[in-house]
Scaffold this active site. Structure first.
Site, PDB file in Angstrom:
ATOM      1  N   ASP A   6       0.869  -1.189   0.000  1.00 52.78           N
ATOM      2  CA  ASP A   6       0.000   0.000   0.000  1.00 52.78           C
ATOM      3  C   ASP A   6       0.901   1.233   0.000  1.00 52.78           C
ATOM      4  O   ASP A   6       2.083   1.149   0.337  1.00 52.78           O
ATOM      5  CB  ASP A   6      -0.917   0.020   1.231  1.00 52.78           C
ATOM      6  N   SER A   7       0.315   2.371  -0.342  1.00 50.81           N
ATOM      7  CA  SER A   7       1.057   3.627  -0.257  1.00 50.81           C
ATOM      8  C   SER A   7       1.476   3.911   1.188  1.00 50.81           C
ATOM      9  O   SER A   7       2.450   4.607   1.423  1.00 50.81           O
ATOM     10  CB  SER A   7       0.181   4.773  -0.767  1.00 50.81           C
ATOM     11  N   TYR A  38      -1.023   8.693  -2.354  1.00 45.07           N
ATOM     12  CA  TYR A  38      -1.049   8.485  -3.805  1.00 45.07           C
ATOM     13  C   TYR A  38      -2.251   9.207  -4.437  1.00 45.07           C
ATOM     14  O   TYR A  38      -2.224   9.547  -5.607  1.00 45.07           O
ATOM     15  CB  TYR A  38      -1.186   6.989  -4.122  1.00 45.07           C
ATOM     16  N   GLY A  39      -3.307   9.374  -3.643  1.00 47.57           N
ATOM     17  CA  GLY A  39      -4.600   9.859  -4.168  1.00 47.57           C
ATOM     18  C   GLY A  39      -4.515  11.080  -5.064  1.00 47.57           C
ATOM     19  O   GLY A  39      -5.143  11.118  -6.116  1.00 47.57           O
ATOM     20  N   CYS A  69      -4.453  -1.411  -2.123  1.00 44.81           N
ATOM     21  CA  CYS A  69      -4.628   0.028  -2.306  1.00 44.81           C
ATOM     22  C   CYS A  69      -5.499   0.207  -3.539  1.00 44.81           C
ATOM     23  O   CYS A  69      -5.119  -0.213  -4.644  1.00 44.81           O
ATOM     24  CB  CYS A  69      -3.252   0.670  -2.516  1.00 44.81           C
ATOM     25  N   ASN A  70      -6.665   0.802  -3.355  1.00 42.07           N
ATOM     26  CA  ASN A  70      -7.572   1.017  -4.490  1.00 42.07           C
ATOM     27  C   ASN A  70      -6.946   1.953  -5.526  1.00 42.07           C
ATOM     28  O   ASN A  70      -7.126   1.767  -6.728  1.00 42.07           O
ATOM     29  CB  ASN A  70      -8.879   1.652  -3.997  1.00 42.07           C
ATOM     30  N   THR A  71      -6.213   2.952  -5.042  1.00 39.30           N
ATOM     31  CA  THR A  71      -5.621   3.947  -5.939  1.00 39.30           C
ATOM     32  C   THR A  71      -4.570   3.286  -6.827  1.00 39.30           C
ATOM     33  O   THR A  71      -4.554   3.469  -8.049  1.00 39.30           O
ATOM     34  CB  THR A  71      -4.989   5.074  -5.103  1.00 39.30           C
ATOM     35  N   GLU A 148      -2.626   8.266   8.472  1.00 37.68           N
ATOM     36  CA  GLU A 148      -1.154   8.278   8.412  1.00 37.68           C
ATOM     37  C   GLU A 148      -0.556   9.098   9.555  1.00 37.68           C
ATOM     38  O   GLU A 148       0.570   8.856   9.967  1.00 37.68           O
ATOM     39  CB  GLU A 148      -0.675   8.835   7.063  1.00 37.68           C
ATOM     40  N   CYS A 180     -11.197   2.795  -0.084  1.00 36.08           N
ATOM     41  CA  CYS A 180      -9.791   3.088   0.191  1.00 36.08           C
ATOM     42  C   CYS A 180      -9.416   2.249   1.407  1.00 36.08           C
ATOM     43  O   CYS A 180     -10.165   2.218   2.394  1.00 36.08           O
ATOM     44  CB  CYS A 180      -9.614   4.573   0.488  1.00 36.08           C
ATOM     45  N   THR A 181      -8.272   1.580   1.335  1.00 39.32           N
ATOM     46  CA  THR A 181      -7.938   0.634   2.410  1.00 39.32           C
ATOM     47  C   THR A 181      -7.575   1.317   3.731  1.00 39.32           C
ATOM     48  O   THR A 181      -7.504   0.656   4.759  1.00 39.32           O
ATOM     49  CB  THR A 181      -6.792  -0.287   1.968  1.00 39.32           C
ATOM     50  N   HIS A 182      -7.356   2.623   3.691  1.00 42.79           N
ATOM     51  CA  HIS A 182      -7.132   3.331   4.961  1.00 42.79           C
ATOM     52  C   HIS A 182      -8.436   3.443   5.769  1.00 42.79           C
ATOM     53  O   HIS A 182      -8.397   3.598   6.992  1.00 42.79           O
ATOM     54  CB  HIS A 182      -6.616   4.748   4.703  1.00 42.79           C
TER      55      HIS A 182
END
Ligand code: DGL
Length: 262
Positions: A6-7, A38-39, A69-71, A148, A180-182
């Site tokens: 993931d980012s 990344y978004g 990560c979807n992005t 984050e 979004c995985t966050h």
């Protein structure tokens, strides 16, 4: 070896499901925190960053790589599959199909990054699965930053969550997709804002983990082997990941430019 990328720390929402499903599989997590978020980045840049991180995991023996990560999945999944045919990639994408099936009001809200919502992959999901549902898109750039920064469960989070959810609720959405995985790490404040309304929140991380587990037929070890790597600050990663996973996590640093570890 199973790789999860993931980012940042968002992919740990998939990691924790996968680690529970495969307690004896060796697993490696890579966070590109030197470049998170990344978004807001253009798709070409996200593709380049994702490709470099995926190659790093493949070079270390990962045969299944979860792009958690979807992005990154939106920008790079097709290119990764074409470039690395011997690796199995599992991606993350907004769960439009179950959302369209479950909505009663006919209105679905999708919470994701701008990059995901602008991707061709997302447009194709809508075309295939939205059916008669009206899909309202809500980019939530600050939500990634909240997680984050370690602020997911602090009072700072509530007004930021509220500002993005309220328009969807006012418009009648009764199903919300965490694209979004966050965002699964923000479920406590999300439920506070929902305040017991009859709104279903779809967290796709268990389904992504189940798919990855199905594909993994590599080594099984008696002692679990878990490695955590970041292109950012390992102390910050370790503190965040330990709090999010509820266990002691020691992150190590990857040199982001060369892709070599220290
Ligand atoms: N976790 C990532 C996702 O699923 C995005 C976070 C970012 O903007 O870097 O889309």
């Amino acid at each position: 070896m199973l790789g999860v990328f993931d980012s940042g720390v968002g992919g740990l929402s998939v990691w924790r499901e996968l680690a529970a499903l495969l307690p004896d599989a060796p697993m490696m997590y890579l966070a590109d925190q030197a470049h998170v978020p990344y978004g807001p980045r253009p798709p070409d840049e996200v593709r380049r960053l994702t490709e470099r991180c995926a190659r790093w995991l493949i070079d270390r023996g990962c045969t299944v790589v979860v792009i958690a990560c979807n992005t990154a999945s939106g920008a790079a999944l097709d290119a990764l599959r074409a470039a690395h045919p011997a690796t199995h990639f599992v991606g993350a994408e907004p769960a439009i199909k179950p959302a369209a099936l479950h909505t009663r009001s006919g209105i679905v809200g999708v919470l994701a990054t701008q990059s995901t919502l602008s991707s061709a992959r997302y447009a194709s999901l809508l075309a295939r699965f939205a059916g008669a549902a009206r899909v309202l898109e809500q980019p939530c750039p600050e939500w990634v930053t909240l997680v984050e920064a370690g602020d997911a469960l602090t009072p700072r989070a509530l007004p930021i969550i509220d500002a993005r959810l309220r328009p969807l609720l006012d418009a009648g959405a009764d199903v919300l997709v965490l694209g979004c995985t966050h965002f699964p790490f923000l479920l406590p404040p999300i439920h506070t804002v929902l305040d017991a309304r009859a709104v279903q929140v779809i967290d796709p991380s268990p389904a992504i983990a189940r798919e990855a587990a199905r594909w993994y037929d590599g080594a099984r070890l008696f002692e679990p082997r878990r490695e955590f790597w970041t292109t950012g600050d390992p102390a910050h990663f370790s503190q965040l990941a330990s709090a999010l996973l509820g266990e002691d996590v020691q992150g190590r640093r990857v040199k982001s430019q060369s892709g070599e570890s220290e």
